[in-house]
Design an enzyme around this catalytic site. Structure first.
Site, mmCIF file in Angstrom:
data_model
loop_
_atom_site.group_PDB
_atom_site.id
_atom_site.type_symbol
_atom_site.label_atom_id
_atom_site.label_comp_id
_atom_site.label_asym_id
_atom_site.label_seq_id
_atom_site.Cartn_x
_atom_site.Cartn_y
_atom_site.Cartn_z
ATOM 1 N N ARG A 95 9.307 -1.628 11.900
ATOM 2 C CA ARG A 95 10.691 -2.116 12.029
ATOM 3 C C ARG A 95 10.796 -3.183 13.118
ATOM 4 O O ARG A 95 11.630 -4.084 13.043
ATOM 5 C CB ARG A 95 11.630 -0.918 12.265
ATOM 6 N N LYS A 121 -2.005 7.688 16.469
ATOM 7 C CA LYS A 121 -2.044 8.572 15.309
ATOM 8 C C LYS A 121 -3.238 9.513 15.418
ATOM 9 O O LYS A 121 -4.230 9.171 16.057
ATOM 10 C CB LYS A 121 -2.207 7.730 14.036
HETATM 11 N N1 BES Z 1 2.747 2.734 8.742
HETATM 12 C C1 BES Z 1 3.393 3.926 9.136
HETATM 13 C C2 BES Z 1 4.047 4.657 7.955
HETATM 14 C C3 BES Z 1 3.072 5.235 6.971
HETATM 15 C C4 BES Z 1 2.532 6.486 7.190
HETATM 16 C C5 BES Z 1 2.774 4.563 5.819
HETATM 17 C C6 BES Z 1 1.657 7.028 6.274
HETATM 18 C C7 BES Z 1 1.910 5.093 4.898
HETATM 19 C C8 BES Z 1 1.369 6.320 5.114
HETATM 20 C C9 BES Z 1 4.502 3.612 10.144
HETATM 21 O O1 BES Z 1 4.241 2.557 10.994
HETATM 22 C C10 BES Z 1 4.671 4.827 10.983
HETATM 23 O O2 BES Z 1 3.744 5.143 11.687
HETATM 24 N N2 BES Z 1 5.822 5.457 10.913
HETATM 25 C C11 BES Z 1 6.090 6.623 11.656
HETATM 26 C C12 BES Z 1 7.495 6.532 12.143
HETATM 27 C C13 BES Z 1 7.855 7.610 13.132
HETATM 28 C C14 BES Z 1 7.077 7.418 14.418
HETATM 29 C C15 BES Z 1 9.327 7.560 13.390
HETATM 30 C C16 BES Z 1 5.912 7.809 10.727
HETATM 31 O O3 BES Z 1 6.277 7.718 9.561
HETATM 32 O O4 BES Z 1 5.352 8.812 11.163
HETATM 33 MN MN MN Z 2 3.159 3.177 12.739
#
Ligand code: BES
Ligand code: MN
Ligand code: ZN
Length: 485
Positions: free
Chosen positions: A336, A262
């Site tokens: 997931r 990230k």
């Molecule tokens: N934990 C994150 C989702 C999230 C993002 C929760 C911001 C709260 C605030 C999750 O694991 C994630 O990173 N999801 C990705 C999925 C994508 C790579 C398909 C996302 O939402 O960017």
């Molecule tokens: Mn994630």
């Protein structure tokens, strides 16, 4: 917070007088200091709106009493909740005790239960790491006495007292930093907190999970120096037997994104990527504390998602406990992967009739619904409706999204059974479809994407800014209304 019900008004630091919208004259008429109170209300432009407060000091027999006129709006449960939270927000650091005089307003027992719950819940905070907090910023408010409540109000509060204990656990786990709460310590904290409540505990470590073939959950965990854990808490309030309901929580104690790292700004938020698991253990604690007449199991998949020489790569294929294979295209879609093995494990070992999972699963959820509703995705309309109703009743609001074969196809993989991400669009739905592929025939299932609800930048009725405890009140209400009949 100690909340007591009494027949007569005790001496307290503040006297709280509830006032209905435009009901000022009725509320203060004939009270000592009536003119002062009326002037204070006028000066504050107080009209009895829910949560509004006008404060005055009223002289009586050589003493001075602090009086809070407290707006209760139209007297709905939600308005009483807002009012309770407002009292605590006002008195938290500048009074020890309050007496609340309900005799003139006649709220329902449930409304008083909500009011008392908000008084208590709004007081939670975490000051553990503030070594220089000035004395006058330390919380003092510890005791509220409610006078003139109707029959049944105290029982409603007893129920909510149990829920408040669960909420406090959830909020603490969510707010603690990720170097303090990681899979192993999450389990330790929870076990210490639920000790003696009669929950049956199962904890699986990496060796046991490897034995069971939980390659998806373990795939996420393998990039971290911390071991992963599966924690299960079983409550058999109806007697022995399989649980009717399983609650499954995403417990990523920190989500860096892994090799699909990230961006830096805001990454610290990912300490609350265990908010689903936090809600599940909070709800289980609440159910056990109030001895709910239901059989429910709570399961948490606990891992840390880190980039490392041993971390999974984009392109890796993992074999889940179900036997289905997953092409990992983005290591940041890790939630997931954790949930799917927990869902398989709980079906194979405990055979629940229904599963509700909670997860801070997608950023896309926040794009859709902001911080006002969590998303609900379900394979059963009745289950979805029950959850939506529990959301409205508890204040933890939900909004339903569609699931269809067309969305499901979007995560087909050319090389494995599925891929862990779909195209850019409908990211929250394809995430739900992914979990849905692990739900066995005949099992009712709902997925709650709570990404926007776990953490708040501004205070709400029942929480300060920070960890909200979203999901605990919802799940408690959902169980009370549908599994304790
Ligand atoms: N934990 C994150 C989702 C999230 C993002 C929760 C911001 C709260 C605030 C999750 O694991 C994630 O990173 N999801 C990705 C999925 C994508 C790579 C398909 C996302 O939402 O960017
Ligand atoms: Mn994630
Ligand atoms: Zn995550």
């Amino acid at each position: 917070m100690k909340i007591e019900f009494a027949a007569t008004l005790p001496v307290a630091d503040a006297l709280v007088i509830p006032v209905q919208k435009n009901g000022l004259d009725t509320a203060i008429g004939g009270r000592s200091g009536q003119e002062v109170l009326a002037a204070a209300a006028a000066a504050a432009r107080f009209e009895g709106e829910a949560g509004a407060i006008a404060e005055a000091f009223v002289g009586a027999d050589g003493a001075v009493n602090r009086v809070l006129l407290l707006g209760i709006g139209d007297g709905s449960e939600t308005d009483w909740e807002r009012a309770g939270g407002a009292v605590t927000a006002r008195l938290l650091t500048n009074a020890i005790s309050a007496a609340i005089d309900l005799s003139a307003v006649q709220p329902s027992p449930a409304a008083v239960g909500r009011f008392a719950a908000a008084l208590a819940q709004r007081a939670w905070r975490i000051d553990t790491y503030r070594t220089k907090l000035p004395e006058k910023q330390k919380p003092t408010f510890a005791e509220a006495t409610i006078v003139g409540a109707p029959d049944g109000a105290e029982a409603a509060w007893q129920h909510n007292f149990a829920v408040t204990g669960g909420l406090d656990l959830t909020r603490t786990l969510v707010a603690e930093p990720p170097n303090v709460v990681y899979p192993e310590t999450f389990v330790e904290r929870v076990l210490a907190s639920v000790d003696g409540l009669g929950l049956e505990v199962t904890v699986l470590g990496p060796d046991e999970m490897r034995e069971l073939g939980m390659g998806a959950l373990l795939g996420v965990a393998q990039g971290s120096a911390r071991e992963g854990r599966l924690l299960a808490l079983k409550w058999s309030g109806k007697g022995a037997g399989d649980p009717d309901l399983a609650l499954v929580g995403k417990g990523v104690t920190f989500d860096t994104g892994g090799i699909s790292l990230k961006p830096g700004p805001g990454m610290e938020d990912m300490k609350w990527d265990m908010g689903g698991a936090g809600a599940v253990v909070g709800a289980m604690k609440a159910l056990a504390s109030r001895k709910a007449k239901a059989n429910v199991i709570g399961v948490c998949g606990l891992v840390e998602n880190m980039p490392d020489g041993n971390a999974i790569r984009p392109g890796d294929i993992l074999t889940s406990m179900s036997g289905q294979t997953i092409e990992v295209l983005n290591t940041d879609a890790e939630g997931r992967l954790v949930l799917c093995d927990c869902v398989t494990w709980v079906q194979r070992t405990h055979h629940p009739k229904a599963i509700v999972d909670l997860a801070t699963l997608t950023g896309a959820m926040i794009i859709s619904l902001g911080n006002e509703h969590a998303g609900v995705f379900a394979n059963d309309d009745a289950l979805a409706d029950q959850l939506l109703a529990a959301g409205r009743a508890s204040g933890d609001l939900l909004w339903r999204f569609p699931m269809t074969d067309a969305y499901n196809k979007l995560i087909d993989s050319p090389i494995a059974d599925m891929k862990n991400v779909g195209p850019r669009g409908a990211g929250s739905i394809t995430a739900a479809q992914f979990i849905g592929r692990f739900v066995e025939n005949g099992v009712k299932w709902a997925h709650l994407d709570i990404a926007g609800m776990v953490w708040a930048d501004k205070a709400g009725n029942t929480y300060d800014k920070g960890a909200t405890g979203f999901g605990v009140r919802l799940l408690d209400r959902f169980v009370a209304d549908n599994y304790e009949g």
